[in-house]
Design an enzyme around this catalytic site. Structure first.
Site, short mmCIF file in Angstrom:
data_model
loop_
_atom_site.label_atom_id
_atom_site.label_comp_id
_atom_site.label_asym_id
_atom_site.label_seq_id
_atom_site.Cartn_x
_atom_site.Cartn_y
_atom_site.Cartn_z
N GLY A 46 -4.91 3.97 6.29
CA GLY A 46 -4.04 4.56 5.28
C GLY A 46 -3.71 3.55 4.21
N CYS A 92 -0.31 -3.26 8.94
CA CYS A 92 -0.28 -2.82 7.54
C CYS A 92 -1.18 -3.75 6.72
CB CYS A 92 1.15 -2.89 7.02
SG CYS A 92 1.32 -2.42 5.29
N LEU A 93 -1.97 -3.18 5.81
CA LEU A 93 -2.87 -4.00 5.00
C LEU A 93 -2.10 -4.96 4.09
CD1 LEU A 93 -5.64 -1.40 4.07
CD2 LEU A 93 -5.75 -3.18 5.81
N HIS A 134 4.08 6.15 8.12
CA HIS A 134 3.98 4.77 7.61
C HIS A 134 3.72 4.78 6.10
CE1 HIS A 134 2.34 0.48 8.02
NE2 HIS A 134 1.95 0.84 6.80
N GLU A 135 2.78 5.62 5.65
CA GLU A 135 2.41 5.62 4.22
C GLU A 135 3.52 6.24 3.36
OE1 GLU A 135 0.11 3.71 3.56
OE2 GLU A 135 -0.83 3.64 5.53
#
Ligand code: ZN
Length: 195
Positions: A46, A92-93, A134-135
């Site tokens: 995501g 998370c990225l 999350h997003e």
């Protein structure tokens, strides 16, 4: 649109509230495809627009990073129903290699607009429900470390000896912050822009 670097923890843009999309235009589809590319290149499941520095309420999500699973491109997404709970390690990225346990709903229903301008409702369970929450959090300037049990924070470390190819090393929020700060300084010295 050029590949946009994913913003790292500490970048002020990650803490701001994103604005609803009012006009659908060509620029938007370019942005969304850039986000899809960034998500896939980084093996993510995501990505939210603030993570590429755009304060718009847009997310891209998929249920699986391995498989050729469907990619949802969602504009102005909002959670309209939720049920149950699940606890799992999350990452998370924008906080590379960091993991921490986060409680999420087991099921969510999300209403959004597609790129074609259609209203959709997505009913998701398990990982996809987690990714959607999350997003959507990102659109409100909320990161998983704001919800995580900070005693469970750890680094995912590549390890050729380990069965899965990696191992977990416990860390603290302070250590993680220092590490991401160094990462941002290095990027700034290479001329990567921030807000
Ligand atoms: Zn994230």
């Amino acid at each position: 649109m050029a590949l946009m670097p994913i913003r790292i923890y500490g970048d002020p843009v990650l803490r701001k509230k994103a604005k609803p999309v009012r006009d659908m235009d060509g620029v938007l589809s370019d942005l969304i495809e850039t986000m899809v590319e960034a998500m896939c290149t980084n093996q993510g499941v995501g990505l939210a627009a603030p993570q590429v520095g755009k304060l718009r309420r847009i997310i891209v999500v998929r249920a699986d990073a391995e498989a050729d699973s469907e990619i949802f491109r969602l504009i102005n997404p909002r959670i309209v129903a939720s049920e149950g709970t699940q606890e799992s390690l999350e990452g998370c990225l924008s906080l590379p290699a960091l993991r921490g346990k986060v409680n999420r709903h087991e099921q969510v229903a999300v209403e959004a607009i597609t790129l074609e301008g259609d209203e959709v409702t997505i009913e998701a369970t398990g990982l996809l429900a987690r990714v959607l929450e999350h997003e959507i959090d990102h659109l409100n300037g909320v990161l998983f470390v704001n919800r995580a049990d900070l005693d469970t924070l750890c680094w995912l470390v590549p390890d050729t000896e380990a069965e899965d190819g990696y191992r977990f090393e416990p860390t603290t929020m302070e250590e993680a912050q220092r590490c991401f700060e160094r990462m941002r300084r290095k990027r700034q010295s290479q001329g990567v822009p921030e807000e």
